[in-house]
Write a protein that holds these residues in place. Sequence first.
Motif, PDB file in Angstrom:
ATOM      1  N   ARG A   1       0.526  20.784  17.824  1.00 38.89           N
ATOM      2  CA  ARG A   1       0.911  21.198  19.168  1.00 38.89           C
ATOM      3  C   ARG A   1       2.345  21.708  19.211  1.00 38.89           C
ATOM      4  N   VAL A   2       2.584  22.634  20.131  1.00 43.15           N
ATOM      5  CA  VAL A   2       3.953  22.942  20.547  1.00 43.15           C
ATOM      6  C   VAL A   2       4.308  21.900  21.591  1.00 43.15           C
ATOM      7  N   VAL A   3       5.216  21.030  21.262  1.00 41.32           N
ATOM      8  CA  VAL A   3       5.557  19.918  22.149  1.00 41.32           C
ATOM      9  C   VAL A   3       6.327  20.403  23.365  1.00 41.32           C
TER      10      VAL A   3
ATOM     11  N   VAL B   1      15.152  27.032  22.405  1.00 41.65           N
ATOM     12  CA  VAL B   1      14.805  25.892  21.558  1.00 41.65           C
ATOM     13  C   VAL B   1      13.310  25.635  21.668  1.00 41.65           C
ATOM     14  N   VAL B   2      12.670  25.256  20.553  1.00 38.13           N
ATOM     15  CA  VAL B   2      11.268  24.880  20.573  1.00 38.13           C
ATOM     16  C   VAL B   2      11.071  23.643  19.705  1.00 38.13           C
ATOM     17  N   THR B   3      10.202  22.756  20.164  1.00 41.09           N
ATOM     18  CA  THR B   3       9.829  21.569  19.399  1.00 41.09           C
ATOM     19  C   THR B   3       8.346  21.652  19.088  1.00 41.09           C
ATOM     20  N   ALA B   4       7.987  21.483  17.818  1.00 41.50           N
ATOM     21  CA  ALA B   4       6.603  21.626  17.388  1.00 41.50           C
ATOM     22  C   ALA B   4       6.236  20.520  16.417  1.00 41.50           C
ATOM     23  N   GLN B   5       4.951  20.180  16.403  1.00 41.29           N
ATOM     24  CA  GLN B   5       4.464  19.184  15.452  1.00 41.29           C
ATOM     25  C   GLN B   5       4.320  19.800  14.067  1.00 41.29           C
ATOM     26  N   ALA B   6       4.281  18.930  13.068  1.00 39.46           N
ATOM     27  CA  ALA B   6       4.370  19.379  11.674  1.00 39.46           C
ATOM     28  C   ALA B   6       3.172  20.198  11.217  1.00 39.46           C
TER      29      ALA B   6
ATOM     30  N   SER C   1       0.861  28.834   6.478  1.00 38.52           N
ATOM     31  CA  SER C   1       1.946  27.863   6.325  1.00 38.52           C
ATOM     32  C   SER C   1       2.165  27.105   7.624  1.00 38.52           C
ATOM     33  N   THR C   2       2.445  25.826   7.508  1.00 29.85           N
ATOM     34  CA  THR C   2       2.686  24.986   8.678  1.00 29.85           C
ATOM     35  C   THR C   2       4.170  24.678   8.821  1.00 29.85           C
ATOM     36  N   VAL C   3       4.513  24.137   9.980  1.00 20.75           N
ATOM     37  CA  VAL C   3       5.904  23.767  10.253  1.00 20.75           C
ATOM     38  C   VAL C   3       6.407  22.761   9.221  1.00 20.75           C
ATOM     39  N   GLY C   4       5.631  21.695   8.998  1.00 17.08           N
ATOM     40  CA  GLY C   4       6.068  20.657   8.075  1.00 17.08           C
ATOM     41  C   GLY C   4       6.188  21.147   6.647  1.00 17.08           C
TER      42      GLY C   4
ATOM     43  N   LEU D   1      10.855  12.078   0.764  1.00 21.09           N
ATOM     44  CA  LEU D   1      11.758  11.219   1.540  1.00 21.09           C
ATOM     45  C   LEU D   1      11.142  10.696   2.830  1.00 21.09           C
ATOM     46  N   GLY D   2      10.092  11.314   3.303  1.00 16.03           N
ATOM     47  CA  GLY D   2       9.467  10.880   4.543  1.00 16.03           C
ATOM     48  C   GLY D   2       8.402  11.860   4.967  1.00 16.03           C
ATOM     49  N   LEU D   3       7.565  11.419   5.892  1.00 16.95           N
ATOM     50  CA  LEU D   3       6.514  12.273   6.445  1.00 16.95           C
ATOM     51  C   LEU D   3       7.053  12.971   7.687  1.00 16.95           C
ATOM     52  N   ILE D   4       7.200  14.283   7.624  1.00 20.59           N
ATOM     53  CA  ILE D   4       7.674  15.054   8.779  1.00 20.59           C
ATOM     54  C   ILE D   4       6.549  15.126   9.805  1.00 20.59           C
ATOM     55  N   VAL D   5       6.846  14.738  11.038  1.00 22.26           N
ATOM     56  CA  VAL D   5       5.823  14.801  12.086  1.00 22.26           C
ATOM     57  C   VAL D   5       6.202  15.759  13.211  1.00 22.26           C
ATOM     58  N   GLU D   6       7.479  16.076  13.340  1.00 21.19           N
ATOM     59  CA  GLU D   6       7.901  16.943  14.450  1.00 21.19           C
ATOM     60  C   GLU D   6       9.260  17.548  14.114  1.00 21.19           C
ATOM     61  N   ALA D   7       9.494  18.773  14.587  1.00 21.24           N
ATOM     62  CA  ALA D   7      10.784  19.416  14.339  1.00 21.24           C
ATOM     63  C   ALA D   7      11.172  20.263  15.535  1.00 21.24           C
ATOM     64  N   THR D   8      12.475  20.353  15.767  1.00 24.87           N
ATOM     65  CA  THR D   8      13.031  21.198  16.818  1.00 24.87           C
ATOM     66  C   THR D   8      13.851  22.300  16.163  1.00 24.87           C
TER      67      THR D   8
END
Length: 402
Positions: A83-85, A93-98, A125-128, A189-196
């Motif tokens: 989703r686009v959060v 600015v945009v926040t989207a799920q990985a 390709s995905t965001v994450g 290092l971690g599971l990316i779930v969301e990014a802005t």
Amino acid sequence: MQAVDALAKVCADVRPGEPEEGVLGVAPRWVAAPADASEAAEVMRVAAEHGLAVVPRGGETRLDWGLPPRRCDLLVDTRRLDRVVEHAAGDLVVTAQAGLPMRRLAETVAERGQRLSLDVPLPGSTVGGTIATGAAGPLRLLYGAPRDLVIGITIVRADGRTARSGGKVVKNVAGYDLGRLLCGSYGTLGLIVEATFRLHPLPSACAYVTSPVADAGAACEAVQAILHSPVVPSALQCWTSSGQSLALGVLLEGVPDGVAARAARVADLLGSRASIKEQAPEGWGAYPDGTTLIEVSAPPASLTDLLGALPPEATAVWSAAGHGHVGLPAQMSAGDVARALEKLRGALAPHHGGAVVCYAPEGVREAIDLWGPVPALSLMRRVKDQFDPDHRLSPGRFAGGI
């Protein structure tokens, strides 16, 4: 309670892994596809309790990059996190799920006349995945790579706890280093779930000025002339084609009158064979063909040495941002690839550049050092120990066996 039962209790989509889902031949025991960030955190918590090795998966466009994991107990599929959060168009600015495909993100923000200035050359390709591999195209020259455009990030740590850094406005830089740290970390290092991300307005006009060039020396001179002129290119790319012929392309963006004047100036710099078009030339921003793909960090001053170090069979794409890719064909043996890689690294080392193999056939991969010298390896290992003390996240996928 068995691990699979515990996973099924916190995630509705859990199933046994299939051999064809293997990460470079390492098949997962189970696959879990969380539906939201909280479910992803629960999956990671269960994985930690049962000591499971976890490998994230997005669109699988770069899952064959890097080294095979030492083990893969659980493949975490992020494609339901799509989703686009929030799109705060007024703040750019945009926040989207990985798991959101980059194409859908681009379509969403384009509706408001904006874009994420990050051209990604692989469909699907995905965001994450884009963040995890640090992937960027020729627009990197003006706008930077993912680490320059991510202003906030949410991850699930190895122990299942959620961590956030950054914010929802461009000027908020709290925790910004965590976002940069995750860029290019290959899921270790971690599971990316969301990014802005910070966005830019869509340009009202653009022009591509392209021209063949005679040789490496002429290409280097043309690049320097353009970079030291006032035309401010959004992207500048040099590429080889069959027979080692060379071409240069320059992308100019802005208002129509300004773009036209700047394009004419670039055409003058490139000479009588230059052409100006609104459409990108074929293959613009794409990876070169080949069964072995090498990413090179090569600043503009190294262009002549880079091109001179290429074997005759190779094709290459290089951006004036100082990064590029070299493709080697299937007929090159593992020994041939090893020698070509050594020559590339030797040519780029005096320029503080390097060459990293993104992917290669198994026989080639086993015969070469994918990463080459890594000066910060001891620091990277300390970071890994802090984020993932049990080394369960994509174990062995990154440089130095991290």
